[in-house]
Write an enzyme that holds these catalytic residues in place. Structure first.
Site, PDB file in Angstrom:
ATOM      1  N   ARG A  50       0.804  -1.136   0.111  1.00 45.11           N
ATOM      2  CA  ARG A  50       0.032  -0.105   0.023  1.00 45.11           C
ATOM      3  C   ARG A  50       0.826   1.216   0.113  1.00 45.11           C
ATOM      4  O   ARG A  50       0.274   2.260  -0.315  1.00 45.11           O
ATOM      5  CB  ARG A  50      -1.096   0.150   1.258  1.00 45.11           C
ATOM      6  CG  ARG A  50      -2.095  -0.864   0.862  1.00 45.11           C
ATOM      7  CD  ARG A  50      -3.140  -0.956   1.797  1.00 45.11           C
ATOM      8  NE  ARG A  50      -2.739  -1.189   3.409  1.00 45.11           N
ATOM      9  CZ  ARG A  50      -2.994  -1.511   4.395  1.00 45.11           C
ATOM     10  NH1 ARG A  50      -4.339  -1.318   4.541  1.00 45.11           N
ATOM     11  NH2 ARG A  50      -2.569  -1.583   5.539  1.00 45.11           N
ATOM     12  N   LYS A 153       4.132 -18.764   7.612  1.00 48.01           N
ATOM     13  CA  LYS A 153       3.494 -19.339   8.666  1.00 48.01           C
ATOM     14  C   LYS A 153       3.280 -17.858   9.457  1.00 48.01           C
ATOM     15  O   LYS A 153       3.701 -16.957   9.443  1.00 48.01           O
ATOM     16  CB  LYS A 153       4.520 -20.302   9.649  1.00 48.01           C
ATOM     17  CG  LYS A 153       5.813 -19.736   9.535  1.00 48.01           C
ATOM     18  CD  LYS A 153       6.407 -19.679  10.997  1.00 48.01           C
ATOM     19  CE  LYS A 153       5.805 -18.631  12.001  1.00 48.01           C
ATOM     20  NZ  LYS A 153       6.794 -17.371  12.262  1.00 48.01           N
ATOM     21  N   HIS A 183      10.578 -21.694   7.333  1.00 46.73           N
ATOM     22  CA  HIS A 183      12.191 -21.532   6.937  1.00 46.73           C
ATOM     23  C   HIS A 183      12.954 -22.271   7.520  1.00 46.73           C
ATOM     24  O   HIS A 183      14.103 -22.593   7.348  1.00 46.73           O
ATOM     25  CB  HIS A 183      12.577 -19.931   6.895  1.00 46.73           C
ATOM     26  CG  HIS A 183      12.689 -19.613   8.246  1.00 46.73           C
ATOM     27  ND1 HIS A 183      11.973 -19.195   9.092  1.00 46.73           N
ATOM     28  CD2 HIS A 183      13.953 -19.381   8.863  1.00 46.73           C
ATOM     29  CE1 HIS A 183      12.312 -18.869  10.216  1.00 46.73           C
ATOM     30  NE2 HIS A 183      13.664 -18.967  10.021  1.00 46.73           N
ATOM     31  N   GLU A 221      15.685 -17.089  21.884  1.00 45.76           N
ATOM     32  CA  GLU A 221      16.586 -16.188  21.108  1.00 45.76           C
ATOM     33  C   GLU A 221      16.907 -15.084  22.224  1.00 45.76           C
ATOM     34  O   GLU A 221      15.955 -14.577  23.110  1.00 45.76           O
ATOM     35  CB  GLU A 221      15.478 -15.267  20.152  1.00 45.76           C
ATOM     36  CG  GLU A 221      15.278 -16.174  19.081  1.00 45.76           C
ATOM     37  CD  GLU A 221      14.161 -15.767  18.136  1.00 45.76           C
ATOM     38  OE1 GLU A 221      14.491 -15.091  17.045  1.00 45.76           O
ATOM     39  OE2 GLU A 221      12.797 -15.928  18.400  1.00 45.76           O
ATOM     40  N   ASP A 240       3.900 -18.660  16.878  1.00 45.77           N
ATOM     41  CA  ASP A 240       4.891 -18.015  15.994  1.00 45.77           C
ATOM     42  C   ASP A 240       6.007 -19.123  15.896  1.00 45.77           C
ATOM     43  O   ASP A 240       6.841 -18.981  14.805  1.00 45.77           O
ATOM     44  CB  ASP A 240       5.343 -16.982  16.925  1.00 45.77           C
ATOM     45  CG  ASP A 240       6.549 -16.142  16.052  1.00 45.77           C
ATOM     46  OD1 ASP A 240       6.334 -15.911  14.680  1.00 45.77           O
ATOM     47  OD2 ASP A 240       7.596 -15.958  16.547  1.00 45.77           O
ATOM     48  N   HIS A 245       7.794 -24.328  13.568  1.00 44.94           N
ATOM     49  CA  HIS A 245       9.245 -24.739  13.756  1.00 44.94           C
ATOM     50  C   HIS A 245       9.574 -25.636  14.373  1.00 44.94           C
ATOM     51  O   HIS A 245      10.131 -26.620  14.083  1.00 44.94           O
ATOM     52  CB  HIS A 245      10.035 -23.289  14.107  1.00 44.94           C
ATOM     53  CG  HIS A 245       9.916 -22.150  13.220  1.00 44.94           C
ATOM     54  ND1 HIS A 245       9.818 -22.277  11.872  1.00 44.94           N
ATOM     55  CD2 HIS A 245       9.870 -20.748  13.499  1.00 44.94           C
ATOM     56  CE1 HIS A 245       9.652 -20.977  11.273  1.00 44.94           C
ATOM     57  NE2 HIS A 245       9.751 -20.058  12.381  1.00 44.94           N
ATOM     58  N   LYS A 341      11.550 -15.604  23.865  1.00 47.50           N
ATOM     59  CA  LYS A 341      12.239 -14.430  23.270  1.00 47.50           C
ATOM     60  C   LYS A 341      12.790 -13.651  24.635  1.00 47.50           C
ATOM     61  O   LYS A 341      12.649 -14.247  25.799  1.00 47.50           O
ATOM     62  CB  LYS A 341      11.192 -13.429  23.079  1.00 47.50           C
ATOM     63  CG  LYS A 341      10.416 -13.685  21.771  1.00 47.50           C
ATOM     64  CD  LYS A 341      11.174 -13.310  20.493  1.00 47.50           C
ATOM     65  CE  LYS A 341      10.232 -13.495  19.260  1.00 47.50           C
ATOM     66  NZ  LYS A 341      11.119 -13.941  17.988  1.00 47.50           N
TER      67      LYS A 341
HETATM   68  C1  BG6 Z   1      10.391 -16.484  12.815  1.00 47.80           C
HETATM   69  C2  BG6 Z   1       9.553 -15.844  13.832  1.00 47.80           C
HETATM   70  O1  BG6 Z   1       9.491 -17.516  11.964  1.00 47.80           O
HETATM   71  O2  BG6 Z   1      11.321 -16.972  13.202  1.00 47.80           O
HETATM   72  C3  BG6 Z   1      10.440 -15.132  14.544  1.00 47.80           C
HETATM   73  O3  BG6 Z   1       8.480 -15.271  13.358  1.00 47.80           O
HETATM   74  C4  BG6 Z   1      11.497 -15.933  15.093  1.00 47.80           C
HETATM   75  O4  BG6 Z   1       9.788 -14.639  15.721  1.00 47.80           O
HETATM   76  C5  BG6 Z   1      12.257 -16.366  13.940  1.00 47.80           C
HETATM   77  O5  BG6 Z   1      12.674 -14.892  15.521  1.00 47.80           O
HETATM   78  C6  BG6 Z   1      13.553 -17.282  14.046  1.00 47.80           C
HETATM   79  O6  BG6 Z   1      14.167 -17.684  13.093  1.00 47.80           O
HETATM   80  P1  BG6 Z   1      15.716 -17.891  12.844  1.00 47.80           P
HETATM   81  O7  BG6 Z   1      16.049 -18.652  11.787  1.00 47.80           O
HETATM   82  O8  BG6 Z   1      16.428 -16.695  13.366  1.00 47.80           O
HETATM   83  O9  BG6 Z   1      16.054 -19.051  13.986  1.00 47.80           O
END
Ligand code: BG6
Length: 501
Positions: A50, A153, A183, A221, A240, A245, A341
């Protein structure tokens, strides 16, 4: 191997082109594919959003972001300018169906007839648009048989919404055109779990309840939610990280060997793992699922002080839980998973704890041996921790590691996850993408947790100071089962400050 779709002219349409994911991950991945000549000779990337950019504004914006997010050694002025010349931008509102003729017209302008509708749509938008965009594409005949769609996702918000979303996608595309991306499956070290287990004969005979005591999966993280408050607060750690994951990692560790490494056989085995997850009892939901939210500490702000987060938010930024898999291989073997986090460090790893020697004839109080660590990131590699005799008199045992670290293995660089997955999508290979039935099977399991959190017997949400290893209740969880977390750095705990929110 693959049908060389890579040779066909291609248009990549990114919805959410001015967002965070696009600048941090997608553009760097596309640039690296371009540099390595892994994109078709004729391609264009059309960013949609947008924000009112023109091509002339969008290109320098992406150029400056690439300079920030691509490793300096990979930046080559000539190549990067060449790449940038393939970028275009269309300002439109993806939630408005009447804006889509603009997209049709732009695609017609950018692509010649020989493209044969070879279009890859990437949905890097807020999840609220995941259902709308495909329907609008269909209403404007932009869903031809050569199109593919990558959707980020979390796919769905719970079981019901995932089911509805699947129904929408299936009414617009065939399953082979739908690429639900996670990913983590694009990470070299995650894919290597398959090679480690199924290309070698060493560990597979031990890979079961007879030799494995328990397994930990950690993805923590050391940063907060950064600028993603709006998304994160309606998502939380379960949606998330865990529903996608973490269970993906679990599936690779727990799955049976697929008959062959092809999209169906491989994904059938993943589905079976999800379907074998032992349903959580009321007691499990109270005591074996621990949720937390970071609170301010001396040098870091709390979750509720972050931008776009309400003062009374009850969104979890941490989860630890115990899972069981009801099948012959894993019956009785607990899987402990956690994510958070604002932890002391960033690490993703799987720790497989083998059963102790049945009779220990040496005096040892070691508890950090007899285990295999699959480190996804950082310091990517595999470590086998064993007890070794300390040289000299007596029989003292100390811990030592057999290490296979990627940075010491010649010619095995850790590639970029997004580049790998985008390339697979271009090639039409869905193996590493989540199939619709698996998404629903995973939600089926996690829905019970979401429901328990909404009930009036919801378990507490614990506060943990930012920069610590999470609520002390997650340690209690492990103690209950006579074990403890394997924390990569051990000297950081602050348990006195924990509280209930
Ligand atoms: C993402 C999440 O899919 O993966 C994030 O939305 C997270 O919150 C991230 O920080 C972590 O990915 P990676 O590859 O940095 O471990």
């Amino acid at each position: 191997m693959h049908d060389r779709n890579i040779d066909k002219p291609l248009a990549i349409v990114i919805f959410g082109a001015s967002g965070d994911l696009t600048k941090r991950k997608l553009m760097p991945a596309l640039y690296s594919l371009f540099r390595e000549k892994r994109l078709p000779g004729t391609f264009s990337v059309l960013g949609i959003g947008r924000t009112k950019y023109t091509d002339e504004d969008y290109r320098p914006y992406i150029l400056s972001e690439l300079k920030e997010f691509v490793k300096p050694e990979e930046i080559n002025d000539k190549e990067i300018n060449n790449f940038i010349s393939h970028l275009h931008y269309l300002s439109m509102d993806p939630s408005v169906v009447n804006d889509y003729p603009l997209l049709s017209a732009k695609l017609a302008e950018l692509t010649s007839k020989d493209i044969e509708g070879n279009i890859l749509y990437y949905l890097a938008t807020p999840p609220s648009l995941y259902g709308v965009i495909p329907q609008h594409l269909k209403a404007n005949n932009l869903n031809g048989s050569n199109t593919r769609i990558i959707v980020e996702k979390p796919f769905g918000y719970d079981l019901k919404s995932a089911h509805e979303l699947n129904a929408i996608y299936r009414s617009v595309f065939t399953e082979n055109q739908i690429f639900r991306i996670d990913h983590f499956f694009g990470k070299e070290t995650v894919q290597n779990i398959l090679a480690f287990r199924f290309a070698n004969g060493i560990f597979e005979p031990l890979w079961n309840r007879n030799y494995i005591d328990h397994i930990e999966i950690t993805a923590v993280e050391n940063m907060g939610i950064e600028q993603r408050g709006g998304y994160y607060n309606s998502s939380g750690a379960l949606r998330d990280m865990v529903q996608n994951h973490l269970v993906q990692l679990l599936s690779l560790i727990a799955m049976e060997p697929p008959v062959a490494f092809n999209p169906n056989d491989f994904r059938n085995e993943i589905l079976k793992v999800y379907e074998s997850l032992a349903p959580l009892s009321k007691d499990d939901l109270q005591h074996n699922v621990i949720r937390g939210q970071y609170i301010a500490s001396a040098d870091r702000k709390g979750y509720r002080e972050e931008k776009n987060i309400p003062d009374d938010s009850r969104t979890e930024t941490y989860i630890a839980m115990k899972l069981n898999i009801n099948n012959w291989r894993w019956s009785g073997v607990p899987f402990y998973i956690r994510t958070g986090k604002q932890m002391p460090t960033k690490v993703t790893e799987i720790v497989v704890h083998f059963r102790k020697a049945p009779h220990q004839m040496f005096k040892t109080d070691l508890d950090n041996h007899n285990m295999l660590i699959i480190r996804i990131q950082p310091n990517e590699g595999i470590l086998l921790k064993v007890g070794m005799k300390v040289p000299g008199s007596g029989f003292e045992i100390r811990e030592a590691s057999l290490e296979l670290m990627y940075d010491k293995l010649d010619g095995l660089p850790v590639g970029d996850a997004y580049a790998r997955l985008i390339e697979d999508c271009i090639l039409g290979d869905p193996t590493l993408f989540t199939r619709g039935d698996a998404v629903e099977a995973s939600w089926y399991f996690f829905d019970a947790i979401l429901k328990s959190w909404q009930s009036n017997t919801a378990p507490p949400l614990y506060g943990y100071p930012a920069g610590t290893w999470g609520p002390k209740e997650s340690d209690t969880l492990m103690n209950t089962y006579n074990t403890k977390w394997t924390n990569p750095c051990k000297n950081l705990t602050n348990s006195d400050q924990y509280c209930e929110l």
